[in-house]
Design a protein around this motif. Sequence first.
Motif, PDB file in Angstrom:
ATOM      1  N   THR A  40       2.871  12.734  -5.370  1.00 41.72           N
ATOM      2  CA  THR A  40       3.088  11.345  -5.764  1.00 41.72           C
ATOM      3  C   THR A  40       4.032  11.322  -6.975  1.00 41.72           C
ATOM      4  O   THR A  40       4.237  12.345  -7.640  1.00 41.72           O
ATOM      5  CB  THR A  40       1.758  10.658  -6.139  1.00 41.72           C
ATOM      6  OG1 THR A  40       1.179  11.318  -7.288  1.00 41.72           O
ATOM      7  CG2 THR A  40       0.766  10.698  -4.983  1.00 41.72           C
TER       8      THR A  40
ATOM      9  N   ARG B 247       1.897   1.847  -3.576  1.00 41.37           N
ATOM     10  CA  ARG B 247       0.758   2.255  -4.423  1.00 41.37           C
ATOM     11  C   ARG B 247       0.392   3.715  -4.163  1.00 41.37           C
ATOM     12  O   ARG B 247       0.120   4.483  -5.083  1.00 41.37           O
ATOM     13  CB  ARG B 247      -0.461   1.374  -4.149  1.00 41.37           C
ATOM     14  CG  ARG B 247      -0.329  -0.048  -4.599  1.00 41.37           C
ATOM     15  CD  ARG B 247      -0.524  -0.259  -6.063  1.00 41.37           C
ATOM     16  NE  ARG B 247      -1.877  -0.011  -6.521  1.00 41.37           N
ATOM     17  CZ  ARG B 247      -2.277  -0.216  -7.775  1.00 41.37           C
ATOM     18  NH1 ARG B 247      -1.428  -0.657  -8.683  1.00 41.37           N
ATOM     19  NH2 ARG B 247      -3.515   0.028  -8.112  1.00 41.37           N
ATOM     20  N   THR B 248       0.390   4.097  -2.882  1.00 40.99           N
ATOM     21  CA  THR B 248       0.042   5.473  -2.529  1.00 40.99           C
ATOM     22  C   THR B 248       1.108   6.446  -3.016  1.00 40.99           C
ATOM     23  O   THR B 248       0.795   7.518  -3.540  1.00 40.99           O
ATOM     24  CB  THR B 248      -0.144   5.588  -1.000  1.00 40.99           C
ATOM     25  OG1 THR B 248      -1.060   4.576  -0.583  1.00 40.99           O
ATOM     26  CG2 THR B 248      -0.679   6.944  -0.594  1.00 40.99           C
TER      27      THR B 248
ATOM     28  N   LYS C  85       0.829  -1.212   0.000  1.00 41.01           N
ATOM     29  CA  LYS C  85       0.000   0.000   0.000  1.00 41.01           C
ATOM     30  C   LYS C  85       0.864   1.263   0.000  1.00 41.01           C
ATOM     31  O   LYS C  85       0.527   2.263  -0.650  1.00 41.01           O
ATOM     32  CB  LYS C  85      -0.958  -0.001   1.198  1.00 41.01           C
ATOM     33  CG  LYS C  85      -1.924   1.143   1.116  1.00 41.01           C
ATOM     34  CD  LYS C  85      -3.175   0.951   1.927  1.00 41.01           C
ATOM     35  CE  LYS C  85      -4.149   2.086   1.615  1.00 41.01           C
ATOM     36  NZ  LYS C  85      -4.984   2.416   2.733  1.00 41.01           N
TER      37      LYS C  85
END
Length: 148
Positions: free
Chosen positions: A111, A96-97, A93
Amino acid sequence: MGSEKVSSSFVNETTLVLIKPGGVSRGLIGEVTRRVEARGLTISGMKLINAPRETVETHYAEHRERPFFKDVCDYLTSGPIVAMAVSGPNAIKAIRTMMGATNPIEATPGTVRGDLALTIDDNLTHSSDGEESAARELGLWFSEGMVK
Ligand code: CMP
């Protein structure tokens, strides 16, 4: 103020990250790996390769019937890519974040995609979307095993 019990539990995980040909040709290997390591995650395997077509098609098998399947496979085999195994607390996670939404135009600033990419065809990186896909993808790209 209400009290809220916050769980501090985490699981150590390993996930797969690919830096796609556009990221490699733009000289962004260092930028992506810097962000991964700065977050506190460990690069436990890494290689620069010309990906075999068969490996890419197996990797994207779940998208075989999608209209973009041929294009994404052509793209992933168009130049060198980096395959990385990344380990640490909640690594799946966390990565992905950090990478942001698949379509960079929807990705939040801060990001990787929100800062460095613009189009879904060239969204810089791939990362595993769950435990099952991480295990499958790591087995595919690192059949020899990871370094640590
Ligand atoms: P990735 O996370 O590597 O998984 C599948 C890839 O297909 C995706 O990133 C995009 O680069 C590419 N792609 C192209 N068009 C689409 C689409 N409409 N939906 C999802 N993925 C797409």
